[in-house]
Write a protein that holds these residues in place. Sequence first.
Motif, short mmCIF file in Angstrom:
data_model
loop_
_atom_site.label_atom_id
_atom_site.label_comp_id
_atom_site.label_asym_id
_atom_site.label_seq_id
_atom_site.Cartn_x
_atom_site.Cartn_y
_atom_site.Cartn_z
N LEU A 146 106.31 71.88 72.29
CA LEU A 146 106.39 71.32 73.64
C LEU A 146 107.71 71.70 74.32
O LEU A 146 107.76 71.97 75.51
N LEU A 147 108.79 71.75 73.53
CA LEU A 147 110.08 72.15 74.08
C LEU A 147 110.25 73.67 74.14
O LEU A 147 111.27 74.17 74.61
N GLY A 148 109.26 74.39 73.61
CA GLY A 148 109.31 75.84 73.65
C GLY A 148 110.38 76.42 72.74
O GLY A 148 111.02 77.41 73.07
N LEU A 149 110.57 75.80 71.58
CA LEU A 149 111.62 76.23 70.65
C LEU A 149 111.06 77.04 69.49
O LEU A 149 109.93 76.80 69.05
N ASP A 150 111.86 77.96 69.00
CA ASP A 150 111.55 78.73 67.80
C ASP A 150 111.42 77.74 66.65
O ASP A 150 112.27 76.88 66.45
N THR A 151 110.35 77.84 65.91
CA THR A 151 110.09 76.85 64.87
C THR A 151 110.64 77.23 63.50
O THR A 151 110.41 76.52 62.54
N SER A 152 111.39 78.32 63.41
CA SER A 152 111.98 78.64 62.11
C SER A 152 113.19 77.72 61.89
O SER A 152 114.07 77.62 62.75
N PRO A 153 113.21 77.00 60.76
CA PRO A 153 114.23 75.97 60.54
C PRO A 153 115.67 76.46 60.64
O PRO A 153 116.53 75.75 61.12
N GLU A 154 115.93 77.67 60.20
CA GLU A 154 117.32 78.14 60.21
C GLU A 154 117.85 78.40 61.61
O GLU A 154 119.05 78.45 61.84
N ALA A 155 116.95 78.54 62.59
CA ALA A 155 117.38 78.81 63.96
C ALA A 155 117.64 77.53 64.75
O ALA A 155 118.09 77.59 65.88
#
Length: 197
Positions: A146-155
């Motif tokens: 929903l926030l349009g964020l990269d879902t890779s945890p390290e990022a």
Amino acid sequence: MNNDLDYGLDLADQLLILLREAAQGCSEYQLIQQLKARHSTHIPHLPLTDKLVLFRTHFLLFNALYRLRERLWSEQAGHLQISALHIQLLPYQTGSVGLSEHDPLRDYYLDLHHLRDTREEDVEKLLTSFWKRMQGGDEKQAALELLGLDTSPEALNLATIKRRYRELVSLHHPDRGGSTSRLQSLNQAMEILERYY
């Protein structure tokens, strides 16, 4: 500084004193420790290792925080930002009440039946549910998308998430022609992500 809080004050008033002293805010744990150190009679003075004592202490604290937040709003004297990791007294801003019209946590903590009726096995279920949510899942993934964020945890970190959240709130705020429902969705997504980060 007097180490005892005034016994005539209710817990919400005692918390207001402590939060005014902590300009940068503090955690729930820090507030509990300060109340104990100052001999507040409004919370149990028992070890927090017992799950039911922990729940009751937490509930009493959050009940008082939500009552205080409502009082500050009605008096236009401040805004209380409430989460388990960070509680902070902020200056009053017009319109801040409208950003969180319905708050299920507020409803929960202001209903004293939850304090009275919750048993040790209920606390165990609540803790199990909490730890499952902390491990991630569909709700976290949906909030990130929903926030349009990269879902890779390290990022990701909380600062990055908050920066993106503020950008979207600014863009979608009803005062700037945005949608109230979109703003509410963003607020809910941020609440979810604060639990994980």
